[in-house]
Scaffold this motif. Sequence first.
Motif, mmCIF file in Angstrom:
data_model
loop_
_atom_site.group_PDB
_atom_site.id
_atom_site.type_symbol
_atom_site.label_atom_id
_atom_site.label_comp_id
_atom_site.label_asym_id
_atom_site.label_seq_id
_atom_site.Cartn_x
_atom_site.Cartn_y
_atom_site.Cartn_z
ATOM 1 N N ARG A 243 0.846 -1.193 0.000
ATOM 2 C CA ARG A 243 0.000 0.000 0.000
ATOM 3 C C ARG A 243 0.879 1.239 0.000
ATOM 4 O O ARG A 243 1.400 1.675 1.032
ATOM 5 C CB ARG A 243 -0.903 -0.019 1.223
ATOM 6 N N LEU A 244 1.059 1.809 -1.192
ATOM 7 C CA LEU A 244 1.932 2.975 -1.310
ATOM 8 C C LEU A 244 1.340 4.194 -0.628
ATOM 9 O O LEU A 244 2.062 5.148 -0.327
ATOM 10 C CB LEU A 244 2.195 3.280 -2.789
ATOM 11 N N ALA A 245 0.031 4.185 -0.367
ATOM 12 C CA ALA A 245 -0.591 5.339 0.281
ATOM 13 C C ALA A 245 -0.095 5.533 1.703
ATOM 14 O O ALA A 245 -0.284 6.592 2.296
ATOM 15 C CB ALA A 245 -2.114 5.174 0.278
ATOM 16 N N ARG A 246 0.539 4.514 2.271
ATOM 17 C CA ARG A 246 1.090 4.672 3.618
ATOM 18 C C ARG A 246 2.243 5.664 3.657
ATOM 19 O O ARG A 246 2.567 6.201 4.708
ATOM 20 C CB ARG A 246 1.593 3.314 4.136
ATOM 21 N N PHE A 247 2.885 5.873 2.519
ATOM 22 C CA PHE A 247 4.026 6.778 2.456
ATOM 23 C C PHE A 247 3.538 8.150 2.002
ATOM 24 O O PHE A 247 2.765 8.271 1.048
ATOM 25 C CB PHE A 247 5.085 6.239 1.498
ATOM 26 N N SER A 248 4.030 9.186 2.672
ATOM 27 C CA SER A 248 3.470 10.525 2.481
ATOM 28 C C SER A 248 4.091 11.280 1.315
ATOM 29 O O SER A 248 3.449 12.167 0.763
ATOM 30 C CB SER A 248 3.634 11.343 3.772
ATOM 31 N N THR A 249 5.341 10.987 0.951
ATOM 32 C CA THR A 249 6.024 11.775 -0.074
ATOM 33 C C THR A 249 6.191 10.965 -1.354
ATOM 34 O O THR A 249 6.131 9.730 -1.360
ATOM 35 C CB THR A 249 7.410 12.233 0.418
ATOM 36 N N ARG B 220 8.986 10.783 -3.066
ATOM 37 C CA ARG B 220 10.250 10.048 -2.944
ATOM 38 C C ARG B 220 10.049 8.727 -2.209
ATOM 39 O O ARG B 220 10.524 7.667 -2.634
ATOM 40 C CB ARG B 220 11.284 10.908 -2.216
ATOM 41 N N ALA B 221 9.349 8.783 -1.080
ATOM 42 C CA ALA B 221 9.145 7.573 -0.283
ATOM 43 C C ALA B 221 8.340 6.534 -1.053
ATOM 44 O O ALA B 221 8.642 5.336 -1.010
ATOM 45 C CB ALA B 221 8.443 7.926 1.025
ATOM 46 N N ARG B 222 7.319 6.957 -1.784
ATOM 47 C CA ARG B 222 6.511 5.994 -2.530
ATOM 48 C C ARG B 222 7.298 5.353 -3.675
ATOM 49 O O ARG B 222 7.219 4.132 -3.888
ATOM 50 C CB ARG B 222 5.265 6.689 -3.075
ATOM 51 N N LEU B 223 8.082 6.157 -4.387
ATOM 52 C CA LEU B 223 8.869 5.586 -5.477
ATOM 53 C C LEU B 223 9.970 4.687 -4.942
ATOM 54 O O LEU B 223 10.284 3.641 -5.528
ATOM 55 C CB LEU B 223 9.456 6.713 -6.333
ATOM 56 N N LEU B 224 10.577 5.076 -3.816
ATOM 57 C CA LEU B 224 11.577 4.208 -3.196
ATOM 58 C C LEU B 224 10.956 2.901 -2.731
ATOM 59 O O LEU B 224 11.558 1.827 -2.868
ATOM 60 C CB LEU B 224 12.232 4.931 -2.018
ATOM 61 N N ALA B 225 9.776 2.974 -2.144
ATOM 62 C CA ALA B 225 9.086 1.750 -1.710
ATOM 63 C C ALA B 225 8.785 0.858 -2.905
ATOM 64 O O ALA B 225 8.926 -0.367 -2.840
ATOM 65 C CB ALA B 225 7.808 2.115 -0.964
ATOM 66 N N LEU B 226 8.374 1.459 -4.025
ATOM 67 C CA LEU B 226 8.104 0.681 -5.234
ATOM 68 C C LEU B 226 9.385 0.028 -5.757
ATOM 69 O O LEU B 226 9.390 -1.154 -6.130
ATOM 70 C CB LEU B 226 7.489 1.587 -6.306
ATOM 71 N N CYS C 66 12.362 15.440 -11.279
ATOM 72 C CA CYS C 66 11.038 15.518 -10.668
ATOM 73 C C CYS C 66 11.036 16.393 -9.414
ATOM 74 O O CYS C 66 10.376 17.427 -9.377
ATOM 75 C CB CYS C 66 10.531 14.107 -10.334
ATOM 76 N N LEU C 67 11.805 15.972 -8.405
ATOM 77 C CA LEU C 67 11.669 16.602 -7.094
ATOM 78 C C LEU C 67 12.124 18.060 -7.088
ATOM 79 O O LEU C 67 11.510 18.894 -6.424
ATOM 80 C CB LEU C 67 12.463 15.803 -6.053
ATOM 81 N N ARG C 68 13.191 18.384 -7.802
ATOM 82 C CA ARG C 68 13.662 19.771 -7.750
ATOM 83 C C ARG C 68 12.662 20.720 -8.396
ATOM 84 O O ARG C 68 12.521 21.868 -7.970
ATOM 85 C CB ARG C 68 15.040 19.907 -8.387
ATOM 86 N N TRP C 69 11.943 20.238 -9.421
ATOM 87 C CA TRP C 69 10.909 21.098 -10.010
ATOM 88 C C TRP C 69 9.731 21.251 -9.058
ATOM 89 O O TRP C 69 9.156 22.343 -8.939
ATOM 90 C CB TRP C 69 10.438 20.503 -11.335
ATOM 91 N N LEU C 70 9.387 20.158 -8.373
ATOM 92 C CA LEU C 70 8.315 20.264 -7.382
ATOM 93 C C LEU C 70 8.685 21.224 -6.263
ATOM 94 O O LEU C 70 7.863 22.013 -5.799
ATOM 95 C CB LEU C 70 8.007 18.875 -6.808
#
Length: 551
Positions: free
Chosen positions: A2-8, A10-16, A306-310
């Motif tokens: 469940r990727l929704a457990r991760f808030s950011t 970065r965390a979701r893509l790392l978990a994936l 991705c992240l630096r533009w965000l």
Amino acid sequence: MRLARFSTVRARLLALLFAIALPIACVTALAVATAYRSITNAIEASQLQAADDFAVRTRVWYRGALRSLLSFGTAMSASKLSAEACGQAGQATLVEVKGFSAILLRMADGRSCAASRDPAIQAGDLAKAADRMGSLPRVPAWGGQELADARYGQISLGNSRFLVVHASNPDPAPGNLRDGLLLVDPGVLDNVFDLGNGSQGMEVALVSRASGVVASRGAGDDTSWLPEDNNNIPARGGRWEGRSRSGETRAYVARAVADPDFYVIAGFDDARERAARIQFAVLLLAPLITLGLLGAVYLRALEKHCLRWLRSIEAAARTRPAGATSRALVADDMPSDMRSVAEAFNTMVDEQEVRQRRLQTALDDNRFLVRELHHRVKNSLQVVQSYIGLSKRDYQSEARLALADAECRVHVLSAAYRFTLADGEMQPVRVDLFLEDVVTMISNLIRSRDQSVVSRIETEAVLSVDRIIPLGFVVADVASRVLRSTPGVSVTVLVHDIDADTIEIALEADRDIPFREPPRLFAGLLSQIQAVQSAEAEGRVLGRWRVKHEG
């Protein structure tokens, strides 16, 4: 997962990434471990097979030597040759067969036949050696039926060492061979123990517990590779790891040639195992390092694309509450979806700034209009106050007092607007300054010569103009009613702080004043002030009220 457990993001893509890489790493580790185990098993099997090969070679050679001894003995017993003729035949045989050094044949009828290539070895020496070998246990059959009761070993005669083959027949027929002894030069085993190609790290030896090394190959005359303690060699052979005589740890395999103490032992260094461990480490670490590098590249790409533009969009959004003008960064190397978000954000900011400018312009216009309106009200009140002041000159007695009372109330309005617009903007009015001005006006307009109106105001509280005006009316109304009804009276206006949010306003006279019901308008004024009466009008107290203020 469940990727929704991760808030950011970065965390979701790392978990994936972790969810994908972890099974791959586990399967890789399992495959490498299985391969490593297979390799080590193959190495151990090859070591066991090598020792078996040398043991079989040795047994075959000994059986061939035994067969030669039995063949010669059978031929001699059948020929009925004399001892001298038999010895000559044996001597000729020894000359023809390279490696055979001596032979002894003893028949059941008492005849014996001895021959030796070494003059130092006599028939008696051979007989003693035959008796000694005959006292040893016979070699168990290796497979099938054995040719005779055989015994193998190593003996020393004279200054030489020999391999010995002994055969015996415990119940021979008259005239047949009873026992025989064959001495062989140990050098003939060189061909048997030929290691061939690819034998690095391997040594082989034929060992006797009683007399030591019979023959060895692979390390020359150096026997430091042998086990430190021969007594630890397994009785039935097998593979084990132990310390060599030189102190190194090696793998050994032993195979019995002639029980109980004649065996082949093969020693192996750990080069192959070390190569297998290195291969295992490489095969294990290479995929893991590859996955790690992939993760690092993945994070780098995520950060760069991705992240630096965000973060730039977030930074632009967070600077707006501070009043700064900021736009999200838009670059050519931006991903198209990120650029679309940034452009939409900038468009929203532009539209918001246009609306804010319009609202600010409208607000400034409204403030100007309100300020002008209040100035006009203040000026109009001053005109009304001046008109009333001029008009009361034409009246005396009660009419004059009524006009003075009206002028005082108009002054309350005028003073309130004067204080609230002191800096050109609407602002709260200080209670002390306002009431001081009101008390002064009451003293000037309503008080007669034998009366007095004083104030003791100890507060810095402020009230809005909507509440300060009714407060001024209350003070003017109470003071006016007392001054008009009581000659020679002195009225004191008291104001002090009760707490940080509350002040108390009181009016007192210097004598007892008969209570008179205030007009209905008075209650409305108190409700506008949001005042709470803290003491009834009685005796010298004309009234006491508590009011919450803004600061």
